[in-house]
Scaffold this active site. Structure first.
Site, PDB file in Angstrom:
ATOM      1  CE  LYS A   1      -0.017  -4.585   2.974  1.00 17.28           C
ATOM      2  NZ  LYS A   1      -0.359  -5.936   2.428  1.00 17.28           N
TER       3      LYS A   1
ATOM      4  CB  THR B   1      -0.902  -0.008   1.250  1.00 12.50           C
ATOM      5  OG1 THR B   1      -1.507   1.269   1.403  1.00 12.50           O
ATOM      6  CG2 THR B   1      -0.122  -0.291   2.527  1.00 12.50           C
ATOM      7  CG  ASP B   2      -1.178   4.935  -0.978  1.00 14.16           C
ATOM      8  OD1 ASP B   2      -1.714   4.265  -0.070  1.00 14.16           O
ATOM      9  OD2 ASP B   2      -1.787   5.810  -1.631  1.00 14.16           O
ATOM     10  CD  GLU B   3      -3.246   3.421   4.580  1.00 17.05           C
ATOM     11  OE1 GLU B   3      -2.958   3.232   5.770  1.00 17.05           O
ATOM     12  OE2 GLU B   3      -4.393   3.330   4.142  1.00 17.05           O
TER      13      GLU B   3
ATOM     14  CE1 TYR C   1      -3.370  -2.752   5.773  1.00 16.36           C
ATOM     15  CE2 TYR C   1      -3.378  -0.388   5.343  1.00 16.36           C
ATOM     16  CZ  TYR C   1      -3.357  -1.699   4.879  1.00 16.36           C
ATOM     17  OH  TYR C   1      -3.308  -1.942   3.527  1.00 16.36           O
TER      18      TYR C   1
HETATM   19  P1  NAD Z   1      -9.824  -7.215   2.272  1.00 15.88           P
HETATM   20  O1  NAD Z   1      -9.833  -6.930   3.739  1.00 15.88           O
HETATM   21  O2  NAD Z   1     -11.025  -6.912   1.456  1.00 15.88           O
HETATM   22  O3  NAD Z   1      -9.496  -8.765   2.043  1.00 15.88           O
HETATM   23  C1  NAD Z   1      -8.504  -9.437   2.761  1.00 15.88           C
HETATM   24  C2  NAD Z   1      -8.658 -10.939   2.501  1.00 15.88           C
HETATM   25  O4  NAD Z   1      -7.588 -11.614   3.174  1.00 15.88           O
HETATM   26  C3  NAD Z   1      -9.972 -11.523   3.055  1.00 15.88           C
HETATM   27  O5  NAD Z   1     -10.558 -12.384   2.112  1.00 15.88           O
HETATM   28  C4  NAD Z   1      -9.523 -12.287   4.291  1.00 15.88           C
HETATM   29  O6  NAD Z   1     -10.349 -13.402   4.583  1.00 15.88           O
HETATM   30  C5  NAD Z   1      -8.125 -12.724   3.876  1.00 15.88           C
HETATM   31  N1  NAD Z   1      -7.248 -13.006   5.035  1.00 15.88           N
HETATM   32  C6  NAD Z   1      -7.061 -12.229   6.138  1.00 15.88           C
HETATM   33  N2  NAD Z   1      -6.202 -12.843   6.985  1.00 15.88           N
HETATM   34  C7  NAD Z   1      -5.829 -14.009   6.396  1.00 15.88           C
HETATM   35  C8  NAD Z   1      -4.960 -15.073   6.768  1.00 15.88           C
HETATM   36  N3  NAD Z   1      -4.286 -15.052   7.937  1.00 15.88           N
HETATM   37  N4  NAD Z   1      -4.807 -16.107   5.922  1.00 15.88           N
HETATM   38  C9  NAD Z   1      -5.476 -16.152   4.749  1.00 15.88           C
HETATM   39  N5  NAD Z   1      -6.325 -15.195   4.352  1.00 15.88           N
HETATM   40  C10 NAD Z   1      -6.502 -14.126   5.157  1.00 15.88           C
HETATM   41  O7  NAD Z   1      -8.546  -6.475   1.714  1.00 15.88           O
HETATM   42  P2  NAD Z   1      -8.331  -5.668   0.342  1.00 15.88           P
HETATM   43  O8  NAD Z   1      -8.820  -4.293   0.503  1.00 15.88           O
HETATM   44  O9  NAD Z   1      -8.795  -6.520  -0.776  1.00 15.88           O
HETATM   45  O10 NAD Z   1      -6.726  -5.586   0.319  1.00 15.88           O
HETATM   46  C11 NAD Z   1      -5.974  -6.637  -0.274  1.00 15.88           C
HETATM   47  C12 NAD Z   1      -4.507  -6.266  -0.232  1.00 15.88           C
HETATM   48  O11 NAD Z   1      -4.289  -5.066  -0.951  1.00 15.88           O
HETATM   49  C13 NAD Z   1      -3.964  -6.034   1.167  1.00 15.88           C
HETATM   50  O12 NAD Z   1      -2.660  -6.577   1.223  1.00 15.88           O
HETATM   51  C14 NAD Z   1      -3.927  -4.520   1.304  1.00 15.88           C
HETATM   52  O13 NAD Z   1      -2.927  -4.121   2.187  1.00 15.88           O
HETATM   53  C15 NAD Z   1      -3.612  -4.128  -0.122  1.00 15.88           C
HETATM   54  N6  NAD Z   1      -4.063  -2.795  -0.554  1.00 15.88           N
HETATM   55  C16 NAD Z   1      -5.381  -2.440  -0.399  1.00 15.88           C
HETATM   56  C17 NAD Z   1      -5.827  -1.210  -0.888  1.00 15.88           C
HETATM   57  C18 NAD Z   1      -7.267  -0.786  -0.771  1.00 15.88           C
HETATM   58  O14 NAD Z   1      -7.610   0.326  -1.159  1.00 15.88           O
HETATM   59  N7  NAD Z   1      -8.180  -1.621  -0.279  1.00 15.88           N
HETATM   60  C19 NAD Z   1      -4.904  -0.354  -1.509  1.00 15.88           C
HETATM   61  C20 NAD Z   1      -3.571  -0.737  -1.627  1.00 15.88           C
HETATM   62  C21 NAD Z   1      -3.173  -1.970  -1.162  1.00 15.88           C
HETATM   63  O1  DAU Z   2      -4.152   3.934   0.508  1.00 13.54           O
HETATM   64  C1  DAU Z   2      -4.380   2.571   0.434  1.00 13.54           C
HETATM   65  C2  DAU Z   2      -5.219   2.111   1.608  1.00 13.54           C
HETATM   66  O2  DAU Z   2      -6.549   2.539   1.337  1.00 13.54           O
HETATM   67  C3  DAU Z   2      -5.173   0.605   1.831  1.00 13.54           C
HETATM   68  O3  DAU Z   2      -3.872   0.248   2.215  1.00 13.54           O
HETATM   69  C4  DAU Z   2      -6.161   0.172   2.920  1.00 13.54           C
HETATM   70  O4  DAU Z   2      -6.191  -1.247   3.004  1.00 13.54           O
HETATM   71  C5  DAU Z   2      -7.538   0.683   2.538  1.00 13.54           C
HETATM   72  O5  DAU Z   2      -8.461   0.365   3.573  1.00 13.54           O
HETATM   73  C6  DAU Z   2      -7.501   2.180   2.309  1.00 13.54           C
HETATM   74  O6  DAU Z   2      -7.206   2.866   3.563  1.00 13.54           O
HETATM   75  P1  DAU Z   2      -7.989   4.193   4.022  1.00 13.54           P
HETATM   76  O7  DAU Z   2      -7.886   4.277   5.482  1.00 13.54           O
HETATM   77  O8  DAU Z   2      -7.578   5.359   3.191  1.00 13.54           O
HETATM   78  O9  DAU Z   2      -9.481   3.752   3.531  1.00 13.54           O
HETATM   79  P2  DAU Z   2     -10.942   3.927   4.197  1.00 13.54           P
HETATM   80  O10 DAU Z   2     -11.902   3.440   3.176  1.00 13.54           O
HETATM   81  O11 DAU Z   2     -11.004   3.331   5.551  1.00 13.54           O
HETATM   82  O12 DAU Z   2     -11.072   5.499   4.346  1.00 13.54           O
HETATM   83  C7  DAU Z   2     -10.892   6.363   3.231  1.00 13.54           C
HETATM   84  C8  DAU Z   2     -10.984   7.794   3.746  1.00 13.54           C
HETATM   85  O13 DAU Z   2     -12.336   8.059   4.159  1.00 13.54           O
HETATM   86  C9  DAU Z   2     -10.132   8.042   4.965  1.00 13.54           C
HETATM   87  O14 DAU Z   2      -9.594   9.372   4.876  1.00 13.54           O
HETATM   88  C10 DAU Z   2     -11.091   7.943   6.142  1.00 13.54           C
HETATM   89  C11 DAU Z   2     -12.401   8.428   5.547  1.00 13.54           C
HETATM   90  N1  DAU Z   2     -13.646   7.823   6.068  1.00 13.54           N
HETATM   91  C12 DAU Z   2     -13.704   6.475   6.177  1.00 13.54           C
HETATM   92  C13 DAU Z   2     -14.868   5.871   6.609  1.00 13.54           C
HETATM   93  C14 DAU Z   2     -14.970   4.358   6.751  1.00 13.54           C
HETATM   94  C15 DAU Z   2     -14.739   8.634   6.362  1.00 13.54           C
HETATM   95  O15 DAU Z   2     -14.684   9.875   6.247  1.00 13.54           O
HETATM   96  N2  DAU Z   2     -15.889   8.036   6.777  1.00 13.54           N
HETATM   97  C16 DAU Z   2     -16.020   6.696   6.917  1.00 13.54           C
HETATM   98  O16 DAU Z   2     -17.101   6.208   7.288  1.00 13.54           O
END
Ligand code: NAD
Ligand code: DAU
Length: 333
Positions: A153, A122-124, A149
């Site tokens: 990562k 992630t960019d975080e 988190y």
């Molecule tokens: P998500 O929470 O939707 O899905 C995570 C999945 O991993 C689930 O299906 C869960 O059951 C599985 N999991 C959790 N713990 C596990 C374990 N111990 N063994 C096997 N499976 C397990 O997550 P997402 O948003 O799809 O993110 C996927 C990946 O992408 C993560 O590595 C996250 O850090 C990265 N990422 C997410 C975003 C975003 O915007 N959501 C952006 C950049 C990177």
């Molecule tokens: O940047 C990549 C990341 O993006 C991933 O690594 C994470 O897995 C993914 O969850 C996401 O993280 P954020 O914390 O940015 O995503 P989230 O959807 O939780 O929140 C997005 C923005 O919206 C954040 O600034 C918090 C805000 N927010 C979130 C929720 C759930 C609100 O204002 N209201 C809300 O109810």
């Protein structure tokens, strides 16, 4: 030639979109390894051809199971994670287990078997930027994570780098910005607000909503990952982003107006502690070295399609909605 690809975490949001993408765009066969935590949803893999996709219910920390699966795979793409910042602020331990120990377990297996490994990050890991900072994140930005988190990562990325350098593991890393699209859990910002509106709840904005996220469609994340798996330089990191910066208030107003609501029909709720201000990705390396381009550069169109998906797939998200909102209420959000 068709590859055997092991994909962890593919019952989750981005992993499931990646498997759908692989089935549509390659001849590969896929094995999914997923623990089916609260974030995993079997319905996200429904309808995929059985001769192309098999699903193993298990934990990436289970070294024996992981070894058996890696032994028969050509490539491992590792999405599985505890992924939600808000959860990590209330209970960090599962983040350490899955994100650190889980990654370590996978790395040891690919080391034993000489398997190609791609690590999804992630960019975080880079922390946050000022709103007016002219620089965006690049592959050489120093790590500075803010939350449990993002720190786990970051730790997992560093393990990958060490396993490449010390043990010659054939790995690449990608760090992507915020994804949106179908099959995202309703705890996350965009689906939470869309589904709140559908069930008649007011959307919830943290603080003033001035925090900026750099949105990319999950299919564009998938195409970038596939490109890196096929052509990325071993040991290298690639940042993935689609120039989609918007603040949370702008996104929420687009959702509200796109769903026929007044643009101010939302509540301000308590802000997230340590809330990162701005993420922004410079994806020049991925675009110039590997020739990748996003297919969904228009966020508003992608958002409209995402709203339609949640409207058309209530069976997918309804079972999670009440429990998710109950958890948020306990946390004051
Ligand atoms: P998500 O929470 O939707 O899905 C995570 C999945 O991993 C689930 O299906 C869960 O059951 C599985 N999991 C959790 N713990 C596990 C374990 N111990 N063994 C096997 N499976 C397990 O997550 P997402 O948003 O799809 O993110 C996927 C990946 O992408 C993560 O590595 C996250 O850090 C990265 N990422 C997410 C975003 C975003 O915007 N959501 C952006 C950049 C990177
Ligand atoms: O940047 C990549 C990341 O993006 C991933 O690594 C994470 O897995 C993914 O969850 C996401 O993280 P954020 O914390 O940015 O995503 P989230 O959807 O939780 O929140 C997005 C923005 O919206 C954040 O600034 C918090 C805000 N927010 C979130 C929720 C759930 C609100 O204002 N209201 C809300 O109810």
């Amino acid at each position: 030639m068709a590859r055997k690809i092991l994909v962890t975490g593919a019952a989750g949001f981005i992993g499931s979109n990646f498997v759908h993408f692989l089935v549509a765009n390659t001849d590969d066969t896929v094995t999914v390894l997923d623990k089916f935590t609260y974030a995993g949803n079997a319905a996200s893999l429904a309808g995929l051809p059985e001769n192309r996709v098999s699903v193993v219910h298990g934990d990436i920390c289970d070294a024996e199971l992981v070894d058996d699966l890696v032994a028969v795979s050509d490539v491992l793409v590792h999405f599985a994670a505890e992924s939600h910042n808000d959860n990590s602020l209330h209970d960090p331990k599962p983040f350490l287990d899955t994100n650190i120990i889980g990654t370590y377990t996978l790395l040891e297996a690919v080391r034993r078997h000489g398997t190609r490994y791609h690590h999804i990050s992630t960019d975080e890991v880079y922390g946050d930027l000022e709103l007016d900072d002219p620089q965006r994140f690049t592959e050489s930005t120093p790590y500075n994570p803010s939350s449990p988190y993002s720190s786990t990562k970051a730790g997992s990325d560093l393990l990958v780098r060490a396993w490449v350098r010390s043990f010659g593991v054939e790995a690449t890393i990608s760090n992507c910005s915020n994804n949106y699209g179908p099959r995202q859990h309703v705890e996350k910002f965009i689906p939470r607000q869309i589904t709140n509106i559908i069930v008649g709840e007011r959307p919830k904005l943290y603080g003033e909503g001035l925090n900026v996220r750099d949105w990319i469609h999950a299919d564009d994340h998938s195409s970038a990952v596939l490109r890196i798996v096929e052509a990325g330089r071993i040991g290298d990191t690639y940042l993935i982003g689609a120039d989609g910066e918007k603040n949370n208030r702008q996104v929420l107003e687009l959702i509200l107006t796109g769903m026929g609501q007044p643009s101010d029909a939302y509540d301000h709720v308590v802000d997230r502690p340590g809330h990162d201000l701005r993420y922004a990705i410079d994806s020049t390396k991925l675009r110039t070295e590997l020739g990748w381009r996003p297919s969904f550069p228009d966020f508003e169109r992608g958002l409209a399609a995402t709203i339609d998906w949640y409207r058309g797939n209530e069976d997918w998200w309804r079972p999670q909605k009440a429990a998710t909102e109950a958890k948020y209420r306990e946390q004051g959000q």
